[in-house]
Enzyme design. Sequence first.
Site, short mmCIF file in Angstrom:
data_model
loop_
_atom_site.label_atom_id
_atom_site.label_comp_id
_atom_site.label_asym_id
_atom_site.label_seq_id
_atom_site.Cartn_x
_atom_site.Cartn_y
_atom_site.Cartn_z
N ALA A 9 0.84 -1.21 0.00
CA ALA A 9 0.00 0.00 0.00
C ALA A 9 0.87 1.26 0.00
CB ALA A 9 -0.93 0.00 1.21
N PHE A 11 4.31 3.51 -1.79
CA PHE A 11 4.61 4.10 -3.10
C PHE A 11 5.14 3.05 -4.09
CE2 PHE A 11 8.31 6.52 -5.19
CZ PHE A 11 7.58 6.87 -6.30
N ILE A 12 6.22 2.37 -3.75
CA ILE A 12 6.83 1.43 -4.70
C ILE A 12 6.05 0.12 -4.75
CG2 ILE A 12 8.94 0.19 -5.36
CD1 ILE A 12 10.54 2.38 -3.87
N THR A 130 18.03 0.07 -0.37
CA THR A 130 18.37 1.41 -0.83
C THR A 130 19.88 1.59 -1.03
OG1 THR A 130 18.44 3.71 -0.06
CG2 THR A 130 18.30 2.06 1.63
N ASP A 131 20.24 2.55 -1.88
CA ASP A 131 21.66 2.88 -2.04
C ASP A 131 22.20 3.61 -0.81
OD1 ASP A 131 20.34 5.30 -2.41
OD2 ASP A 131 21.29 5.78 -4.33
N GLU A 132 21.29 4.07 0.08
CA GLU A 132 21.74 4.84 1.24
C GLU A 132 22.57 3.99 2.21
OE1 GLU A 132 18.84 7.52 2.92
OE2 GLU A 132 17.70 7.53 1.06
N TYR A 155 17.68 5.48 9.49
CA TYR A 155 16.99 4.78 8.40
C TYR A 155 17.96 3.87 7.64
CZ TYR A 155 15.22 3.96 3.66
OH TYR A 155 14.87 3.36 2.47
N LYS A 159 18.13 -0.25 7.30
CA LYS A 159 18.05 -0.97 6.02
C LYS A 159 19.31 -1.82 5.83
CE LYS A 159 15.29 -0.88 3.24
NZ LYS A 159 14.03 -1.64 3.04
#
Length: 346
Positions: A9, A11-12, A130-132, A155, A159
């Site tokens: 539910a 965005f991606i 993520t690339d973060e 964050y 991840k």
Amino acid sequence: MKLLVTGGAGFIGSAFIREAIPLGHKILNLDSLTYASCLSNLIPVDNHKNYSFKKIDIKDRKSVNKLVELFCPDAIIHLAAETHVDRSIDSPIDFIETNILGTYNLLEAAYSFWVKKKRPSNFRFLHVSTDEVFGSLGKDGFFTEDSKYSPRSPYSASKASSDHLVRAWGDTYDLPILVTNCSNNYGPYQFPEKLIPLVIMNAINNKDIPIYGDGKNIRDWLHVTDHVKALILVLELGEIGSTYNIGGNNELENIQIIKKLCNILDQKIPREDPYSNQIKFVSDRPGHDMRYAIDFSKISNDLGWQPKINIDKGLEETVLWYLNNNEWLENLKSRDGIGKRLGNNS
Ligand SMILES: NC(=O)c1ccc[n+]([C@@H]2O[C@H](COP(=O)([O-])OP(=O)(O)OC[C@H]3O[C@@H](n4cnc5c(N)ncnc54)[C@H](O)[C@@H]3O)[C@@H](O)[C@H]2O)c1
């Protein structure tokens, strides 16, 4: 395939489901419906016979186990997460619980299901990251699949932890895992606390358009449709145990992307004052990474994927989507934190 999608539910996740249903996949969307979710993102598919939804929190191990056993998925695509860096600075606990413990619960559920089914070789656990996790780049260079992990926000640290857990379940227990690390996504249905929808919403509502620091931080923008097409390819063709970096080849400073959005708005809904007059520099976010850029040659060479959507066209279509779906934005307006930049508390 029967796909269990977590965070569908969001965005991606919702973009993934809207892409995968017409391809014939059967999808169960598992989502706890946090503040960042929006079930109306799924209106285009929610009457389809191959789509179903269950409100479950991945922190609830028993319910996750039960659901996996009941649904018998061919693959799990794990997108559920707390995702906003600013919020992770203000309140890290939800990030630790959902992103780390939630991923652990899902891995345990997937593993016990997979063993019970006698370890089917076509089962996949695809973890979307993520690339973060790689930290901040200097002026040159790109993140590759071999880049050192160096997360700098709660964050990205949460991840990174989840990526390590997923790989550990692959190496230790032979669970057939795949990991993807992608750059910043943009497109329709993104919750308006993230940069692009926040800029559009504040611009059209005559509010300040806040930008951190000097606005020179660089992100590599990836259209969400390009991203979900890459995820489907990785699911179908990716080599078990592998990581794939997914990027858009669109490095832009934050101030550049904000000015592009303002220029599009100047053309689409012109007024006397240019929208860029609303830009307001605010004090920088602590630990703000300077530059992200992705080398996506592995997925390109091995699986034949390339981002297809031109950034200027993608941004124009995105602005038009938000302008034409004002009701969608209005429905989210009452939710906490919308239209603000958070994470300025230190
Ligand atoms: N948006 C990006 O630019 C980007 C970039 C790289 C990686 N990612 C990763 O992609 C994934 C999806 O990102 P997004 O932008 O769609 O996020 P999002 O915040 O829009 O959606 C997250 C979804 O997860 C659900 N969720 C959160 N906690 C949950 C829990 N405990 N149990 C069940 N569901 C829960 C939410 O309700 C929401 O629907 C995340 O794992 C994120 O780390 C996102």
